[in-house]
Design a protein around this motif. Sequence first.
Motif, mmCIF file in Angstrom:
data_model
loop_
_atom_site.group_PDB
_atom_site.id
_atom_site.type_symbol
_atom_site.label_atom_id
_atom_site.label_comp_id
_atom_site.label_asym_id
_atom_site.label_seq_id
_atom_site.Cartn_x
_atom_site.Cartn_y
_atom_site.Cartn_z
ATOM 1 N N ASP A 1 0.832 -1.206 0.000
ATOM 2 C CA ASP A 1 0.000 0.000 0.000
ATOM 3 C C ASP A 1 0.870 1.260 0.000
ATOM 4 O O ASP A 1 0.534 2.259 -0.655
ATOM 5 C CB ASP A 1 -0.921 -0.005 1.219
ATOM 6 C CG ASP A 1 -1.949 -1.131 1.164
ATOM 7 O OD1 ASP A 1 -2.184 -1.672 0.064
ATOM 8 O OD2 ASP A 1 -2.484 -1.488 2.240
ATOM 9 N N ILE B 1 3.872 1.606 -1.272
ATOM 10 C CA ILE B 1 4.484 1.778 -2.589
ATOM 11 C C ILE B 1 3.482 2.363 -3.580
ATOM 12 O O ILE B 1 3.820 3.223 -4.406
ATOM 13 C CB ILE B 1 5.042 0.434 -3.100
ATOM 14 C CG1 ILE B 1 6.207 -0.010 -2.209
ATOM 15 C CG2 ILE B 1 5.500 0.549 -4.549
ATOM 16 C CD1 ILE B 1 6.749 -1.384 -2.556
ATOM 17 N N GLN B 2 2.252 1.927 -3.497
ATOM 18 C CA GLN B 2 1.235 2.385 -4.440
ATOM 19 C C GLN B 2 0.738 3.797 -4.135
ATOM 20 O O GLN B 2 0.158 4.435 -5.015
ATOM 21 C CB GLN B 2 0.055 1.415 -4.434
ATOM 22 C CG GLN B 2 0.406 0.031 -4.953
ATOM 23 C CD GLN B 2 -0.740 -0.944 -4.854
ATOM 24 O OE1 GLN B 2 -1.867 -0.551 -4.542
ATOM 25 N NE2 GLN B 2 -0.486 -2.224 -5.130
ATOM 26 N N ASP B 3 0.974 4.270 -2.931
ATOM 27 C CA ASP B 3 0.544 5.623 -2.554
ATOM 28 C C ASP B 3 1.591 6.625 -3.030
ATOM 29 O O ASP B 3 2.690 6.715 -2.478
ATOM 30 C CB ASP B 3 0.366 5.715 -1.035
ATOM 31 C CG ASP B 3 -0.305 7.029 -0.624
ATOM 32 O OD1 ASP B 3 -0.468 7.926 -1.485
ATOM 33 O OD2 ASP B 3 -0.658 7.159 0.565
ATOM 34 N N SER B 4 1.266 7.375 -4.066
ATOM 35 C CA SER B 4 2.222 8.329 -4.645
ATOM 36 C C SER B 4 2.446 9.557 -3.767
ATOM 37 O O SER B 4 3.399 10.314 -3.983
ATOM 38 C CB SER B 4 1.752 8.775 -6.027
ATOM 39 O OG SER B 4 0.468 9.392 -5.941
ATOM 40 N N LEU B 5 1.556 9.779 -2.804
ATOM 41 C CA LEU B 5 1.697 10.942 -1.932
ATOM 42 C C LEU B 5 2.673 10.715 -0.785
ATOM 43 O O LEU B 5 3.145 11.669 -0.177
ATOM 44 C CB LEU B 5 0.326 11.341 -1.361
ATOM 45 C CG LEU B 5 -0.737 11.724 -2.395
ATOM 46 C CD1 LEU B 5 -2.054 12.054 -1.693
ATOM 47 C CD2 LEU B 5 -0.277 12.902 -3.243
ATOM 48 N N GLN B 6 2.971 9.469 -0.491
ATOM 49 C CA GLN B 6 3.874 9.145 0.615
ATOM 50 C C GLN B 6 5.297 8.898 0.098
ATOM 51 O O GLN B 6 5.486 8.140 -0.855
ATOM 52 C CB GLN B 6 3.387 7.907 1.377
ATOM 53 C CG GLN B 6 2.113 8.128 2.154
ATOM 54 C CD GLN B 6 1.795 6.958 3.074
ATOM 55 O OE1 GLN B 6 2.682 6.216 3.470
ATOM 56 N NE2 GLN B 6 0.518 6.804 3.411
ATOM 57 N N GLN B 7 6.243 9.563 0.738
ATOM 58 C CA GLN B 7 7.651 9.372 0.398
ATOM 59 C C GLN B 7 8.375 8.492 1.424
ATOM 60 O O GLN B 7 9.363 7.844 1.098
ATOM 61 C CB GLN B 7 8.363 10.725 0.302
ATOM 62 C CG GLN B 7 7.762 11.660 -0.717
ATOM 63 C CD GLN B 7 8.457 13.007 -0.740
ATOM 64 O OE1 GLN B 7 9.401 13.246 0.005
ATOM 65 N NE2 GLN B 7 7.971 13.897 -1.591
ATOM 66 N N LYS C 1 11.156 5.416 0.026
ATOM 67 C CA LYS C 1 11.197 5.020 -1.373
ATOM 68 C C LYS C 1 12.560 5.387 -1.960
ATOM 69 O O LYS C 1 13.186 6.373 -1.553
ATOM 70 C CB LYS C 1 10.073 5.708 -2.147
ATOM 71 C CG LYS C 1 8.689 5.255 -1.705
ATOM 72 C CD LYS C 1 7.586 5.933 -2.498
ATOM 73 C CE LYS C 1 6.211 5.437 -2.054
ATOM 74 N NZ LYS C 1 5.099 6.107 -2.774
ATOM 75 N N GLU D 1 13.555 6.701 -4.681
ATOM 76 C CA GLU D 1 13.714 8.034 -5.284
ATOM 77 C C GLU D 1 13.689 9.144 -4.245
ATOM 78 O O GLU D 1 14.005 10.296 -4.555
ATOM 79 C CB GLU D 1 12.623 8.282 -6.331
ATOM 80 C CG GLU D 1 11.199 8.190 -5.793
ATOM 81 C CD GLU D 1 10.623 6.803 -5.852
ATOM 82 O OE1 GLU D 1 9.387 6.688 -5.933
ATOM 83 O OE2 GLU D 1 11.407 5.824 -5.845
#
Length: 230
Positions: free
Chosen positions: A58, A60-66, A108, A110
């Motif tokens: 979850d 990884i799929q959440d683009s808002l969380q770093q 993550k 990046e």
Amino acid sequence: MADLLGSILNSMEKPPTVGDKESRRKAREQAARLKKMEEQEKKRKAEFRRKMEKEVSDFIQDSLQQKRKYNPMGKIERSILHDVAEVAGLTSFSFGEDEESRYVMLFKKEFAPSDEELEAYRKGEEWDPKVAEQRRRLKEQAALEETESSQTKKAETCPNSNYRDKYSHLIGTSAAKDAAHTLEANSTYGCVPVANKRDTRSIEEAMNEMRAKKRQKQEGDSGARSSSSS
């Protein structure tokens, strides 16, 4: 025949006593409890791993969380979470001084943390990118000012102008060292230049002068004796 039967009966294991039966029963019960505890621990680890795999997926799929911070957990749980994060291609770190307060943070790839951010977490501080950027700019400004200050001091110690040109109206166009060659010794102080001390006569001229002085002295001595005898 009786002796053979007796030896066989003696070699056979004696039937257990009441005490031996109780000991063996307790041993079997303890082994069963240990096996059950191991199975429960194995099941608990498997459930925890499935739970972490779901949370990591979850995340990884959440683009808002770093990044994601977990509550303090035990050593075994942290080890499982680190393994799940590595398999998922994430970066994970453990922070906290005491074993009871150790927790895990996931990042993550990046958005991998900088050395300054990791140092803040190790100190138990919250990381604020804006504050960190202000600190970085202040450090750069301080380093720039220090460099300019050192260059200014170096320029002051090494003047660009020549002091002879600056004070030519006082010392003239010639340096004191060059002007010293034109000075002549004053005989009043008994200082005679080396050039004046040098004898420029030839050896023959010097010998003739010495002979003339000797003859003159002898003639003077003989004249004095004649006048005294008369």
